[in-house]
Motif scaffolding. Structure first.
Motif, mmCIF file in Angstrom:
data_model
loop_
_atom_site.group_PDB
_atom_site.id
_atom_site.type_symbol
_atom_site.label_atom_id
_atom_site.label_comp_id
_atom_site.label_asym_id
_atom_site.label_seq_id
_atom_site.Cartn_x
_atom_site.Cartn_y
_atom_site.Cartn_z
ATOM 1 N N PHE A 89 0.831 -1.167 0.000
ATOM 2 C CA PHE A 89 0.000 0.000 0.000
ATOM 3 C C PHE A 89 0.877 1.232 0.000
ATOM 4 C CE2 PHE A 89 -3.749 -2.315 0.206
ATOM 5 C CZ PHE A 89 -3.540 -3.393 1.038
ATOM 6 N N LEU A 90 0.322 2.317 -0.389
ATOM 7 C CA LEU A 90 1.097 3.496 -0.715
ATOM 8 C C LEU A 90 0.756 4.659 0.186
ATOM 9 C CD1 LEU A 90 2.939 4.844 -2.862
ATOM 10 C CD2 LEU A 90 0.885 5.249 -4.185
ATOM 11 N N GLY A 91 1.744 5.357 0.636
ATOM 12 C CA GLY A 91 1.545 6.596 1.372
ATOM 13 C C GLY A 91 1.653 7.758 0.411
ATOM 14 N N ALA A 92 2.082 8.880 0.894
ATOM 15 C CA ALA A 92 2.209 10.063 0.057
ATOM 16 C C ALA A 92 3.431 9.932 -0.845
ATOM 17 C CB ALA A 92 2.338 11.305 0.932
ATOM 18 N N LEU A 93 3.262 10.379 -2.061
ATOM 19 C CA LEU A 93 4.368 10.401 -3.011
ATOM 20 C C LEU A 93 4.814 11.842 -3.217
ATOM 21 C CD1 LEU A 93 3.191 7.955 -5.806
ATOM 22 C CD2 LEU A 93 5.008 7.607 -4.169
ATOM 23 N N PRO A 94 6.104 12.061 -3.362
ATOM 24 C CA PRO A 94 6.556 13.425 -3.618
ATOM 25 C C PRO A 94 6.122 13.864 -5.006
ATOM 26 C CG PRO A 94 8.387 11.889 -3.773
ATOM 27 C CD PRO A 94 7.195 11.106 -3.311
ATOM 28 N N GLY A 95 5.957 15.115 -5.164
ATOM 29 C CA GLY A 95 5.565 15.668 -6.456
ATOM 30 C C GLY A 95 4.858 16.984 -6.241
ATOM 31 N N ARG A 96 4.641 17.666 -7.325
ATOM 32 C CA ARG A 96 3.942 18.934 -7.235
ATOM 33 C C ARG A 96 2.450 18.663 -7.105
ATOM 34 N NH1 ARG A 96 5.466 21.766 -12.491
ATOM 35 N NH2 ARG A 96 5.241 19.640 -13.170
ATOM 36 N N THR A 97 1.779 19.493 -6.336
ATOM 37 C CA THR A 97 0.342 19.366 -6.185
ATOM 38 C C THR A 97 -0.319 19.482 -7.545
ATOM 39 O OG1 THR A 97 0.493 20.365 -4.006
ATOM 40 C CG2 THR A 97 -1.668 20.325 -5.024
ATOM 41 N N GLY A 98 -1.218 18.556 -7.802
ATOM 42 C CA GLY A 98 -1.931 18.568 -9.071
ATOM 43 C C GLY A 98 -1.337 17.650 -10.118
ATOM 44 N N ASP A 99 -0.072 17.234 -9.929
ATOM 45 C CA ASP A 99 0.538 16.302 -10.875
ATOM 46 C C ASP A 99 -0.040 14.914 -10.656
ATOM 47 O OD1 ASP A 99 2.157 18.284 -11.832
ATOM 48 O OD2 ASP A 99 3.981 17.587 -10.845
ATOM 49 N N PRO A 100 -0.261 14.162 -11.734
ATOM 50 C CA PRO A 100 -0.711 12.779 -11.543
ATOM 51 C C PRO A 100 0.424 11.946 -10.949
ATOM 52 C CG PRO A 100 -0.317 13.209 -13.862
ATOM 53 C CD PRO A 100 -0.151 14.518 -13.140
ATOM 54 N N ILE A 101 0.041 10.946 -10.196
ATOM 55 C CA ILE A 101 0.999 10.037 -9.570
ATOM 56 C C ILE A 101 1.294 8.916 -10.546
ATOM 57 C CG2 ILE A 101 1.300 8.400 -7.676
ATOM 58 C CD1 ILE A 101 -0.616 10.258 -6.075
ATOM 59 N N ASP A 102 2.578 8.594 -10.709
ATOM 60 C CA ASP A 102 2.982 7.494 -11.575
ATOM 61 C C ASP A 102 3.614 6.412 -10.708
ATOM 62 O OD1 ASP A 102 3.795 5.772 -13.526
ATOM 63 O OD2 ASP A 102 5.223 7.152 -14.467
ATOM 64 N N ILE A 103 2.850 5.368 -10.437
ATOM 65 C CA ILE A 103 3.355 4.322 -9.550
ATOM 66 C C ILE A 103 4.361 3.405 -10.231
ATOM 67 C CG2 ILE A 103 1.310 4.375 -8.089
ATOM 68 C CD1 ILE A 103 0.455 1.735 -9.452
ATOM 69 N N SER A 104 4.499 3.520 -11.535
ATOM 70 C CA SER A 104 5.451 2.646 -12.232
ATOM 71 C C SER A 104 6.894 2.919 -11.819
ATOM 72 C CB SER A 104 5.299 2.795 -13.753
ATOM 73 O OG SER A 104 5.684 4.085 -14.167
ATOM 74 N N CYS A 105 7.157 4.071 -11.244
ATOM 75 C CA CYS A 105 8.523 4.400 -10.821
ATOM 76 C C CYS A 105 8.821 3.944 -9.394
ATOM 77 C CB CYS A 105 8.770 5.897 -10.965
ATOM 78 S SG CYS A 105 7.741 6.903 -9.901
ATOM 79 N N LEU A 106 7.896 3.243 -8.750
ATOM 80 C CA LEU A 106 8.083 2.836 -7.360
ATOM 81 C C LEU A 106 8.874 1.551 -7.173
ATOM 82 C CD1 LEU A 106 4.545 3.503 -5.846
ATOM 83 C CD2 LEU A 106 6.616 4.851 -5.555
ATOM 84 N N ASN A 107 9.074 0.800 -8.246
ATOM 85 C CA ASN A 107 9.717 -0.504 -8.143
ATOM 86 C C ASN A 107 8.912 -1.420 -7.214
ATOM 87 O OD1 ASN A 107 11.625 -2.430 -8.811
ATOM 88 N ND2 ASN A 107 12.949 -1.894 -7.078
ATOM 89 N N ARG A 108 7.586 -1.346 -7.348
ATOM 90 C CA ARG A 108 6.660 -2.178 -6.573
ATOM 91 C C ARG A 108 5.678 -2.822 -7.543
ATOM 92 N NH1 ARG A 108 9.840 -1.222 -3.167
ATOM 93 N NH2 ARG A 108 9.578 -0.217 -1.182
ATOM 94 N N ASP A 109 5.165 -3.963 -7.159
ATOM 95 C CA ASP A 109 4.152 -4.645 -7.944
ATOM 96 C C ASP A 109 2.869 -3.818 -7.910
ATOM 97 O OD1 ASP A 109 2.327 -6.351 -9.115
ATOM 98 O OD2 ASP A 109 2.594 -7.967 -7.649
ATOM 99 N N PRO A 110 2.368 -3.355 -9.068
ATOM 100 C CA PRO A 110 1.146 -2.545 -9.075
ATOM 101 C C PRO A 110 -0.076 -3.287 -8.525
ATOM 102 C CG PRO A 110 2.092 -2.686 -11.287
ATOM 103 C CD PRO A 110 2.944 -3.507 -10.383
ATOM 104 N N ALA A 111 -0.006 -4.605 -8.486
ATOM 105 C CA ALA A 111 -1.108 -5.386 -7.923
ATOM 106 C C ALA A 111 -1.205 -5.203 -6.408
ATOM 107 C CB ALA A 111 -0.930 -6.862 -8.250
ATOM 108 N N ARG A 112 -0.197 -4.583 -5.805
ATOM 109 C CA ARG A 112 -0.150 -4.397 -4.349
ATOM 110 C C ARG A 112 -0.170 -2.924 -3.944
ATOM 111 N NH1 ARG A 112 -1.510 -8.097 -1.624
ATOM 112 N NH2 ARG A 112 -0.175 -7.554 0.084
#
Length: 135
Positions: free
Chosen positions: A1-24
């Protein structure tokens, strides 16, 4: 599960850069646009209005704990069941309450020696998100 990701407010989150299984991974935000790059990983909650009666974090914790303990292999199948709800946590609570009432009724019937009509239909988790593929 995911907490807060860094980025500018309003930018979409790209989980592909997390090195985590997107199924989780579950992305939680009040703006659906935040998870538009991976819409099946998103859970859109109503925006917090600052009220002290808001229970969204407690309900979110119960929702995530249920997913974690139920052995779901791909959280996206669960999130799909709540994707069109205005308040997915309220929908989860309603389903959970209904299933708990049904279970209490079933137990009461068993205690009275009555055989309830039909077998109990699957696990609690399987009935909270019926379209999901369970183990």
């Amino acid at each position: 599960f995911l907490g807060a990701l860094p980025g500018r407010t309003g930018d979409p989150i790209d989980i592909s850069c997390l090195n985590r299984d997107p199924a989780r991974v579950v992305v939680v935000d009040w703006r659906r646009d935040s998870f538009r790059l991976q819409p099946h990983n998103g859970l859109a909650l109503p925006r917090w209005d600052g009220g002290s009666e808001d229970r969204a974090l407690f309900d979110l914790a119960a929702f995530l704990k249920t997913i974690a303990l139920s052995g779901v292999e791909d959280v996206r199948s669960v999130l799909q069941n709540y994707s069109h709800e205005d308040d997915p946590l309220a929908a989860f609570q309603r389903r959970r309450t209904r299933l708990e009432e049904e279970e209490q009724q079933r137990l009461a019937e068993l205690a009275q020696g009555k055989k309830p009509p039909g077998a109990f239909l699957g696990s609690l988790a399987g009935r909270l998100w019926p379209r999901s593929k369970q183990q």
